[in-house]
Design a protein around this motif. Structure first.
Motif, PDB file in Angstrom:
ATOM      1  N   MET A  94      -2.625  12.865  -1.608  1.00 61.38           N
ATOM      2  CA  MET A  94      -1.946  13.422  -2.776  1.00 61.38           C
ATOM      3  C   MET A  94      -2.896  13.574  -3.950  1.00 61.38           C
ATOM      4  N   SER A  95      -3.829  12.639  -4.108  1.00 65.96           N
ATOM      5  CA  SER A  95      -4.737  12.672  -5.257  1.00 65.96           C
ATOM      6  C   SER A  95      -5.628  13.906  -5.252  1.00 65.96           C
ATOM      7  N   ARG A 123      -4.515  15.697 -12.456  1.00 70.65           N
ATOM      8  CA  ARG A 123      -4.801  14.303 -12.801  1.00 70.65           C
ATOM      9  C   ARG A 123      -3.673  13.660 -13.591  1.00 70.65           C
ATOM     10  N   ASP A 124      -3.170  14.344 -14.617  1.00 72.90           N
ATOM     11  CA  ASP A 124      -2.099  13.766 -15.432  1.00 72.90           C
ATOM     12  C   ASP A 124      -0.847  13.512 -14.607  1.00 72.90           C
ATOM     13  N   LEU A 143       5.550   9.522  -1.482  1.00 68.64           N
ATOM     14  CA  LEU A 143       4.677   8.543  -0.850  1.00 68.64           C
ATOM     15  C   LEU A 143       5.513   7.501  -0.116  1.00 68.64           C
ATOM     16  N   ALA A 144       4.950   6.923   0.936  1.00 71.59           N
ATOM     17  CA  ALA A 144       5.641   5.883   1.695  1.00 71.59           C
ATOM     18  C   ALA A 144       5.072   4.521   1.315  1.00 71.59           C
ATOM     19  N   ASP A 177       0.858  -1.185   0.000  1.00 69.95           N
ATOM     20  CA  ASP A 177       0.000   0.000   0.000  1.00 69.95           C
ATOM     21  C   ASP A 177       0.892   1.231   0.000  1.00 69.95           C
ATOM     22  N   LEU A 178       0.449   2.271  -0.680  1.00 65.61           N
ATOM     23  CA  LEU A 178       1.166   3.542  -0.706  1.00 65.61           C
ATOM     24  C   LEU A 178       0.502   4.506   0.272  1.00 65.61           C
ATOM     25  N   SER A 179       1.165   4.771   1.375  1.00 66.45           N
ATOM     26  CA  SER A 179       0.626   5.681   2.370  1.00 66.45           C
ATOM     27  C   SER A 179       0.712   7.122   1.875  1.00 66.45           C
TER      28      SER A 179
END
Length: 268
Positions: free
Chosen positions: A99-100, A105-106, A182-183, A92-94
């Protein structure tokens, strides 16, 4: 793209491509639905044709290499699954959800692809199968029937550590460029899983399901609370005789009778 009729029943279109000289017989089927008259419970496509010089599913496509081999062998009917014993790797990316909401979007798509590359390559290079992208994570397995149990476990552990190292390098480059990072969090578990084609009549997925997958997911969810990027179950450690010295026990998961391990600080 060629229309296909099997037994007088309109089927999906067929499309194929290859980068190999001399071409190949086919790569895969489109996702179009069968026409009227399809038997109940049928998958979206069935083929027992042969491929030429390694051209087939699993090279840059939706199915992994082993899943592609099984699909090409005709084992794609819904509900057709087998029990395999495997190492389950769950990631999983914490911070991805936050961030999203903050970047275009791109840029978001390019970012997630870069992180997925860091996760997928180490798994595939060591014989693992990436079966699913779970939003911002990966579900993969290392089938214990492919080699000695301790060797397969070592490959899975090396893949996890390599993925963490690659993400660390990616994060360093992004930080230097003033970009968000990201972690990566990873869980390794070992158990029996159902491996095959599951889903609804109009949409199936070649994947693994079962309690071992659920347990891997629960272990991964503890990474944040325990402030660890990699957590490993007791069942994995018991089988990983060649690399258990690289791990240390952390705690027991209440209700699961599973002791969670992490990488030993002195290990590579």
């Amino acid at each position: 793209r060629l229309p296909v009729r099997l037994g007088g029943v309109p089927g999906p279109e067929f499309s194929g491509c290859t980068s190999e000289r001399g071409g190949g017989e086919y790569v895969g089927w489109s996702s179009a639905r069968w026409g009227r008259g399809t038997p109940r419970g049928s998958s979206t496509a069935t083929s027992t044709g042969r491929r030429r010089r390694g051209c087939g599913l699993g090279r840059g496509g939706g199915a992994g290499r082993e899943a592609g081999r099984r699909i090409l062998g005709g084992r794609i009917r819904r509900g057709q699954a087998e029990v395999i014993r495997a190492v389950v790797l769950f990631t999983d990316l914490s911070g991805f959800t936050a961030m999203s909401d903050l970047i275009p979007r791109d840029e978001l798509l390019a970012t997630i692809d870069a992180y997925f590359e860091c996760m997928v390559a180490p798994i595939v290079e060591r014989g693992g199968q990436v079966l699913k992208f779970t939003g911002d994570g990966v579900l993969a397995v290392f089938d214990l029937s492919t080699g000695p149990r301790d060797a397969v476990c070592r490959s899975a552990l090396d893949a996890a550590l390599d993925a963490l190292d690659r993400v660390a390098a990616l994060n360093a480059a992004r930080e230097s460029a003033g970009q968000r990072t990201l972690a990566l969090e990873i869980a390794l578990h070992l158990g029996d899983v159902f491996y095959g084609n599951v889903g609804a009549r109009d949409r199936q997925d070649f994947t693994v399901i079962g309690p071992a997958v659920n347990e891997a997911s629960r272990i991964e969810a503890l990474c944040g609370a325990l402030e660890r990027s990699l957590l490993i179950s007791t069942s994995f450690v018991e089988a990983a005789t060649a690399c258990r010295h690289r791990l240390i026990p952390l705690c027991w998961i209440t209700g699961d009778a599973v002791c969670v391990f992490a990488r030993h600080p002195a290990s590579g």
